[in-house]
Scaffold this motif. Structure first.
Motif, PDB file in Angstrom:
ATOM      1  N   GLN A  28       0.818  -1.209   0.000  1.00 21.89           N
ATOM      2  CA  GLN A  28       0.000   0.000   0.000  1.00 21.89           C
ATOM      3  C   GLN A  28       0.852   1.259   0.000  1.00 21.89           C
ATOM      4  O   GLN A  28       0.333   2.363   0.112  1.00 21.89           O
ATOM      5  N   PHE A  29       2.167   1.097  -0.120  1.00 20.38           N
ATOM      6  CA  PHE A  29       3.068   2.247  -0.137  1.00 20.38           C
ATOM      7  C   PHE A  29       4.358   1.836  -0.846  1.00 20.38           C
ATOM      8  O   PHE A  29       4.720   0.668  -0.856  1.00 20.38           O
ATOM      9  N   PRO A  30       5.048   2.788  -1.463  1.00 20.27           N
ATOM     10  CA  PRO A  30       6.297   2.463  -2.158  1.00 20.27           C
ATOM     11  C   PRO A  30       7.448   2.253  -1.182  1.00 20.27           C
ATOM     12  O   PRO A  30       7.393   2.708  -0.034  1.00 20.27           O
ATOM     13  N   LEU A  31       8.474   1.559  -1.646  1.00 17.97           N
ATOM     14  CA  LEU A  31       9.648   1.236  -0.827  1.00 17.97           C
ATOM     15  C   LEU A  31      10.928   1.427  -1.623  1.00 17.97           C
ATOM     16  O   LEU A  31      10.926   1.356  -2.849  1.00 17.97           O
ATOM     17  N   ASP A  32      12.026   1.602  -0.908  1.00 21.85           N
ATOM     18  CA  ASP A  32      13.352   1.438  -1.481  1.00 21.85           C
ATOM     19  C   ASP A  32      13.786   0.018  -1.146  1.00 21.85           C
ATOM     20  O   ASP A  32      13.662  -0.409   0.005  1.00 21.85           O
ATOM     21  N   ILE A  33      14.265  -0.707  -2.144  1.00 22.63           N
ATOM     22  CA  ILE A  33      14.733  -2.076  -1.931  1.00 22.63           C
ATOM     23  C   ILE A  33      16.251  -2.069  -2.111  1.00 22.63           C
ATOM     24  O   ILE A  33      16.760  -1.644  -3.144  1.00 22.63           O
ATOM     25  N   VAL A  34      16.947  -2.527  -1.073  1.00 19.92           N
ATOM     26  CA  VAL A  34      18.407  -2.527  -1.064  1.00 19.92           C
ATOM     27  C   VAL A  34      18.870  -3.982  -1.066  1.00 19.92           C
ATOM     28  O   VAL A  34      18.500  -4.760  -0.186  1.00 19.92           O
ATOM     29  N   VAL A  84      26.100  -3.319   0.014  1.00 25.13           N
ATOM     30  CA  VAL A  84      25.082  -3.067  -1.000  1.00 25.13           C
ATOM     31  C   VAL A  84      25.590  -3.456  -2.389  1.00 25.13           C
ATOM     32  O   VAL A  84      26.643  -2.998  -2.826  1.00 25.13           O
ATOM     33  N   LEU A  85      24.806  -4.324  -3.051  1.00 20.64           N
ATOM     34  CA  LEU A  85      25.068  -4.700  -4.441  1.00 20.64           C
ATOM     35  C   LEU A  85      24.323  -3.786  -5.400  1.00 20.64           C
ATOM     36  O   LEU A  85      24.745  -3.569  -6.533  1.00 20.64           O
ATOM     37  N   GLY A  86      23.176  -3.270  -4.943  1.00 17.64           N
ATOM     38  CA  GLY A  86      22.350  -2.410  -5.779  1.00 17.64           C
ATOM     39  C   GLY A  86      21.153  -1.908  -5.000  1.00 17.64           C
ATOM     40  O   GLY A  86      20.849  -2.395  -3.909  1.00 17.64           O
ATOM     41  N   VAL A  87      20.480  -0.919  -5.566  1.00 16.25           N
ATOM     42  CA  VAL A  87      19.302  -0.306  -4.936  1.00 16.25           C
ATOM     43  C   VAL A  87      18.208  -0.173  -5.992  1.00 16.25           C
ATOM     44  O   VAL A  87      18.471   0.270  -7.117  1.00 16.25           O
ATOM     45  N   THR A  88      16.999  -0.562  -5.631  1.00 17.63           N
ATOM     46  CA  THR A  88      15.818  -0.283  -6.443  1.00 17.63           C
ATOM     47  C   THR A  88      15.035   0.792  -5.687  1.00 17.63           C
ATOM     48  O   THR A  88      14.345   0.495  -4.718  1.00 17.63           O
ATOM     49  N   PRO A  89      15.198   2.062  -6.091  1.00 15.53           N
ATOM     50  CA  PRO A  89      14.533   3.139  -5.358  1.00 15.53           C
ATOM     51  C   PRO A  89      13.065   3.273  -5.733  1.00 15.53           C
ATOM     52  O   PRO A  89      12.678   2.993  -6.868  1.00 15.53           O
ATOM     53  N   GLY A 120      24.159 -13.028  -6.314  1.00 13.57           N
ATOM     54  CA  GLY A 120      24.963 -12.965  -5.099  1.00 13.57           C
ATOM     55  C   GLY A 120      24.270 -12.269  -3.945  1.00 13.57           C
ATOM     56  O   GLY A 120      24.891 -11.990  -2.919  1.00 13.57           O
ATOM     57  N   THR A 121      22.970 -12.002  -4.067  1.00 15.37           N
ATOM     58  CA  THR A 121      22.212 -11.348  -2.998  1.00 15.37           C
ATOM     59  C   THR A 121      21.885 -12.353  -1.897  1.00 15.37           C
ATOM     60  O   THR A 121      21.376 -13.431  -2.178  1.00 15.37           O
ATOM     61  N   GLN A 122      22.193 -12.009  -0.659  1.00 13.81           N
ATOM     62  CA  GLN A 122      21.830 -12.860   0.481  1.00 13.81           C
ATOM     63  C   GLN A 122      20.849 -12.173   1.413  1.00 13.81           C
ATOM     64  O   GLN A 122      20.099 -12.838   2.123  1.00 13.81           O
ATOM     65  N   TYR A 123      20.855 -10.842   1.429  1.00 14.46           N
ATOM     66  CA  TYR A 123      19.941 -10.081   2.278  1.00 14.46           C
ATOM     67  C   TYR A 123      19.247  -9.033   1.418  1.00 14.46           C
ATOM     68  O   TYR A 123      19.850  -8.463   0.503  1.00 14.46           O
ATOM     69  N   VAL A 124      17.978  -8.807   1.732  1.00 17.58           N
ATOM     70  CA  VAL A 124      17.224  -7.761   1.055  1.00 17.58           C
ATOM     71  C   VAL A 124      16.644  -6.858   2.131  1.00 17.58           C
ATOM     72  O   VAL A 124      15.990  -7.334   3.063  1.00 17.58           O
ATOM     73  N   LEU A 125      16.900  -5.572   2.008  1.00 20.39           N
ATOM     74  CA  LEU A 125      16.467  -4.592   2.994  1.00 20.39           C
ATOM     75  C   LEU A 125      15.417  -3.689   2.368  1.00 20.39           C
ATOM     76  O   LEU A 125      15.651  -3.106   1.304  1.00 20.39           O
ATOM     77  N   GLU A 126      14.246  -3.612   3.007  1.00 24.37           N
ATOM     78  CA  GLU A 126      13.202  -2.702   2.536  1.00 24.37           C
ATOM     79  C   GLU A 126      13.122  -1.520   3.486  1.00 24.37           C
ATOM     80  O   GLU A 126      13.014  -1.689   4.702  1.00 24.37           O
TER      81      GLU A 126
END
Length: 181
Positions: free
Chosen positions: A92-98, A106-111, A151-157
């Motif tokens: 119900q709301f947008p997020l930044d995905i790290v 950090v491998l990348g960010v989806t803002p 190579g992603t092991q953790y995803v941070l929202e």
């Protein structure tokens, strides 16, 4: 029973009922209320991160919630590095995905990943950075898939806009310890 006795009984019931009702209301918006929380640090900014480490908690994630406080986050932890695919269905709301590697870098960010709930799309409101505006949008079946770097092991929202505000980019170290509870 006298009026005084009845008043006393009602008073006791209210003292029991109100706290239970308030606790129910507080957790009604959070189907993952049972998740462990850990401190997480990005540069000098502290966050309270809920840890989603089981299949069920990762599937639920932040879905069906109405907001994420700016000092909170959700950390998805996986046993092995891989390429992950997320989607924003029932959000119900947008997020930044790290996207983080096994060293918590950090491998990348989806803002500003857009929420995708039924026929509604929510995007950050430019005039009020802490509010969102919703408009007709994508059907659930049209929600885009968001893929991590390999190579992603953790995803941070994080709350939308946080990555830009803190200048989180590839190579940024994120500090947390999954052994804390």
């Amino acid at each position: 029973t006298t009026n005084h006795d009845m008043h006393h009984i009602c008073s006791l019931l209210l003292r029991l009922f109100i706290p239970l009702s308030l606790a129910s209301i507080a957790h009604a918006d959070n189907k993952n209320a049972h998740l462990a929380t850990i401190p997480l640090t990005i540069f000098d900014q502290q966050f309270i991160a809920e840890v989603a480490a089981s299949d069920a908690s990762r599937t639920q994630g932040l879905s069906d919630r109405t907001s994420l406080p700016v000092d909170h986050a959700m950390l998805f932890a996986y046993a092995q590095p891989n390429q992950m695919t997320f989607w924003m269905v029932k959000m119900q709301f947008p997020l930044d995905i790290v996207w983080l590697d096994s060293d918590k870098v950090v491998l990348g960010v989806t803002p500003n990943a857009e929420a995708c709930i039924g026929s509604t799309r929510c995007t950050p409101n430019a005039a009020f950075s802490d509010q969102n505006r919703c408009q007709p949008g994508l059907a659930q079946s049209q929600c885009p898939l968001l893929s991590s770097p390999s190579g992603t092991q953790y995803v941070l929202e994080l709350a939308a806009g946080t990555a830009e505000k803190l200048h989180i980019t590839q190579g940024t170290p994120i500090k947390f310890d999954l052994k804390e509870k």
